[in-house]
Design a protein around this motif. Structure first.
Motif, PDB file in Angstrom:
ATOM      1  N   CYS A 250      37.896  38.874  41.068  1.00 12.10           N
ATOM      2  CA  CYS A 250      38.126  38.436  42.448  1.00 12.10           C
ATOM      3  C   CYS A 250      38.578  39.574  43.352  1.00 12.10           C
ATOM      4  O   CYS A 250      38.499  39.453  44.579  1.00 12.10           O
ATOM      5  CB  CYS A 250      39.123  37.285  42.483  1.00 12.10           C
ATOM      6  N   HIS A 251      39.064  40.676  42.780  1.00 11.82           N
ATOM      7  CA  HIS A 251      39.487  41.803  43.599  1.00 11.82           C
ATOM      8  C   HIS A 251      38.435  42.910  43.655  1.00 11.82           C
ATOM      9  O   HIS A 251      38.724  44.026  44.079  1.00 11.82           O
ATOM     10  CB  HIS A 251      40.808  42.360  43.076  1.00 11.82           C
ATOM     11  N   ILE A 252      37.227  42.597  43.221  1.00 12.67           N
ATOM     12  CA  ILE A 252      36.105  43.534  43.338  1.00 12.67           C
ATOM     13  C   ILE A 252      35.108  42.948  44.325  1.00 12.67           C
ATOM     14  O   ILE A 252      34.753  41.767  44.246  1.00 12.67           O
ATOM     15  CB  ILE A 252      35.428  43.781  41.977  1.00 12.67           C
ATOM     16  N   GLY A 253      34.681  43.757  45.294  1.00  9.35           N
ATOM     17  CA  GLY A 253      33.695  43.325  46.269  1.00  9.35           C
ATOM     18  C   GLY A 253      32.405  44.094  46.077  1.00  9.35           C
ATOM     19  O   GLY A 253      32.335  45.057  45.311  1.00  9.35           O
TER      20      GLY A 253
ATOM     21  N   GLN B  19      29.194  36.290  38.889  1.00  8.02           N
ATOM     22  CA  GLN B  19      30.227  36.931  38.079  1.00  8.02           C
ATOM     23  C   GLN B  19      31.593  36.971  38.763  1.00  8.02           C
ATOM     24  O   GLN B  19      32.479  37.700  38.332  1.00  8.02           O
ATOM     25  CB  GLN B  19      29.767  38.338  37.689  1.00  8.02           C
ATOM     26  N   GLY B  20      31.744  36.192  39.823  1.00 14.05           N
ATOM     27  CA  GLY B  20      33.058  36.017  40.423  1.00 14.05           C
ATOM     28  C   GLY B  20      33.364  36.838  41.648  1.00 14.05           C
ATOM     29  O   GLY B  20      34.462  36.735  42.203  1.00 14.05           O
ATOM     30  N   VAL B  21      32.421  37.656  42.114  1.00 16.90           N
ATOM     31  CA  VAL B  21      32.662  38.463  43.307  1.00 16.90           C
ATOM     32  C   VAL B  21      32.561  37.561  44.535  1.00 16.90           C
ATOM     33  O   VAL B  21      31.629  36.766  44.660  1.00 16.90           O
ATOM     34  CB  VAL B  21      31.635  39.615  43.395  1.00 16.90           C
TER      35      VAL B  21
ATOM     36  N   ILE C  98      41.538  52.484  40.320  1.00 17.13           N
ATOM     37  CA  ILE C  98      41.859  52.018  41.669  1.00 17.13           C
ATOM     38  C   ILE C  98      42.473  50.626  41.628  1.00 17.13           C
ATOM     39  O   ILE C  98      43.449  50.335  42.333  1.00 17.13           O
ATOM     40  CB  ILE C  98      40.598  52.014  42.553  1.00 17.13           C
ATOM     41  N   LEU C  99      41.922  49.757  40.802  1.00 16.60           N
ATOM     42  CA  LEU C  99      42.414  48.384  40.726  1.00 16.60           C
ATOM     43  C   LEU C  99      43.886  48.311  40.355  1.00 16.60           C
ATOM     44  O   LEU C  99      44.582  47.358  40.711  1.00 16.60           O
ATOM     45  CB  LEU C  99      41.587  47.594  39.711  1.00 16.60           C
ATOM     46  N   ARG C 100      44.384  49.308  39.621  1.00 18.84           N
ATOM     47  CA  ARG C 100      45.780  49.265  39.190  1.00 18.84           C
ATOM     48  C   ARG C 100      46.745  49.679  40.312  1.00 18.84           C
ATOM     49  O   ARG C 100      47.967  49.546  40.146  1.00 18.84           O
ATOM     50  CB  ARG C 100      45.989  50.125  37.945  1.00 18.84           C
TER      51      ARG C 100
ATOM     52  N   TRP D 188      48.655  48.426  45.998  1.00 15.31           N
ATOM     53  CA  TRP D 188      48.270  48.147  47.379  1.00 15.31           C
ATOM     54  C   TRP D 188      46.787  47.810  47.531  1.00 15.31           C
ATOM     55  O   TRP D 188      46.332  47.455  48.632  1.00 15.31           O
ATOM     56  CB  TRP D 188      48.606  49.351  48.274  1.00 15.31           C
ATOM     57  N   ALA D 189      46.009  47.930  46.474  1.00 16.11           N
ATOM     58  CA  ALA D 189      44.561  47.718  46.568  1.00 16.11           C
ATOM     59  C   ALA D 189      44.241  46.229  46.545  1.00 16.11           C
ATOM     60  O   ALA D 189      44.426  45.556  45.532  1.00 16.11           O
ATOM     61  CB  ALA D 189      43.857  48.437  45.425  1.00 16.11           C
ATOM     62  N   GLY D 190      43.765  45.699  47.669  1.00 13.63           N
ATOM     63  CA  GLY D 190      43.412  44.289  47.737  1.00 13.63           C
ATOM     64  C   GLY D 190      42.023  44.007  47.219  1.00 13.63           C
ATOM     65  O   GLY D 190      41.806  43.079  46.437  1.00 13.63           O
ATOM     66  N   VAL D 191      41.042  44.803  47.662  1.00 12.87           N
ATOM     67  CA  VAL D 191      39.649  44.666  47.233  1.00 12.87           C
ATOM     68  C   VAL D 191      39.100  46.056  46.975  1.00 12.87           C
ATOM     69  O   VAL D 191      39.286  46.970  47.795  1.00 12.87           O
ATOM     70  CB  VAL D 191      38.786  43.964  48.307  1.00 12.87           C
ATOM     71  N   VAL D 192      38.436  46.230  45.845  1.00  8.49           N
ATOM     72  CA  VAL D 192      37.791  47.502  45.501  1.00  8.49           C
ATOM     73  C   VAL D 192      36.290  47.269  45.501  1.00  8.49           C
ATOM     74  O   VAL D 192      35.797  46.385  44.792  1.00  8.49           O
ATOM     75  CB  VAL D 192      38.260  48.010  44.126  1.00  8.49           C
TER      76      VAL D 192
END
Length: 323
Positions: free
Chosen positions: A14-17, A60-62, A265-267, A270-274
């Protein structure tokens, strides 16, 4: 804000666009593009490829999809896909204005895009985006703000953007160049009637270019949603171009260099969407494995050695050919 939809998502991705820069136009600066797209880059071929990517990403959830006026026909391709799937109401759609696509579907044009952050360009491109995406457009971003951008000081533009925000459109900005941190902090100071204008920031951050991190943390603390672009450094962090340290860590995780690069980056808190900038469904599937990567301290230390001086990073990026 539309990104609240992502906050309630439960899928690992969900945090990957998905960003559409690589497939909305035939020419771009990503490495390996000839292998990714081949010779047939007709409008219909890239339309089909884009729709396949969007289908695969959603399955796949994006849930966040990112386009721009300068990404060729990306808004058009995305709009067609959305119109055929009215039940997909959990999607967040972002686009950008400020660059005009000028290559006329050619890979060898003298100029592929022209930057202009004036009110006149905003009004023209806003009408173009609205004609395609209409009410499905959730987020409209100023494309590639730099510290000297007139978009940071144009009060008439700010007023028009505030009007759009009052009507329900989320207003954001993206950044590029070695002075991203300064641009982010300048944008955070922009207010209309005492209220912050911008609700999102999209910046380049990856294993090679980390200079914007402190400012992105400040933006997150100020309540902005942070979107990270160019996590693969235009292909420099993907096989076969990835540096040896990244290849070694990827081998230890038994996943691709791309998954490790995006996991780094995901870790970031502050990263909302990568954003994935995948050009093929195989690349997309590999990118989405980032959600399952768990890096230990030794691996993080080795990846930390890859950081480049911002000026050198952006100089090299500027030398990448459009192809």
């Amino acid at each position: 804000m539309p990104f609240a939809r992502l906050a309630t998502a439960t899928t690992p991705t969900c945090h990957i666009g998905l960003g559409l820069a690589a497939v909305g136009r035939p020419g771009y600066i990503n490495l390996g593009r000839d292998q990714d797209l081949g010779e047939n880059r007709s409008v219909d071929t890239l339309r089909t490829r884009t729709h396949e990517l969007l289908d695969a990403a959603y399955a796949q959830g994006v849930r966040y999809f990112d386009a721009a006026r300068s990404y060729g026909r990306s808004e058009e391709f995305l709009a067609e896909w959305l119109n055929a799937r009215p039940a997909f109401d959990d999607i967040v759609v972002g686009s950008k204005w400020g660059y005009t696509y000028t290559a006329d579907w050619s890979t060898d044009a003298e100029k592929h895009e022209v930057k202009d952050h004036t009110l006149q360009t905003y009004e023209r491109q806003r009408a173009e985006s609205d004609a395609l995406l209409g009410a499905r457009l959730d987020l409209y971003q100023i494309h590639s703000v730099t510290p000297d951008s007139p978009a940071l000081t144009d009060k008439d533009l700010h007023a028009r953007l505030a009007e759009a925000a009052a009507q329900g459109l989320t207003i954001g900005f993206s950044t590029s160049g070695p002075d991203q941190a300064a641009a982010i902090r300048a944008a955070l100071a922009v207010t209309v009637d005492g209220e912050p204008l911008f609700r999102t920031v999209q910046s380049t951050y990856n294993a090679l270019e980390t200079s914007a991190a402190p400012a992105l943390a400040e933006a997150h603390d100020a309540g902005l949603t942070v979107i990270v672009k160019e996590g693969m450094a235009n292909g420099r962090l993907a096989d076969p171009y990835a540096p040896d340290a990244l290849k070694a860590v990827a081998g230890e995780t038994e996943l691709g260099c791309d998954a490790v690069a995006l996991a780094l980056i995901l870790r970031q808190p502050w990263a909302g969407v990568v954003l994935s900038g995948a050009a093929t469904t195989v690349q997309l599937g590999s990118n989405l494995h980032a959600a399952a990567v768990d890096l230990d301290e030794s691996q993080l230390e080795r990846l930390g050695s890859l950081v480049e001086e911002p000026g050198a990073y952006w100089e090299r990026r500027g030398q990448l050919p459009w192809h």
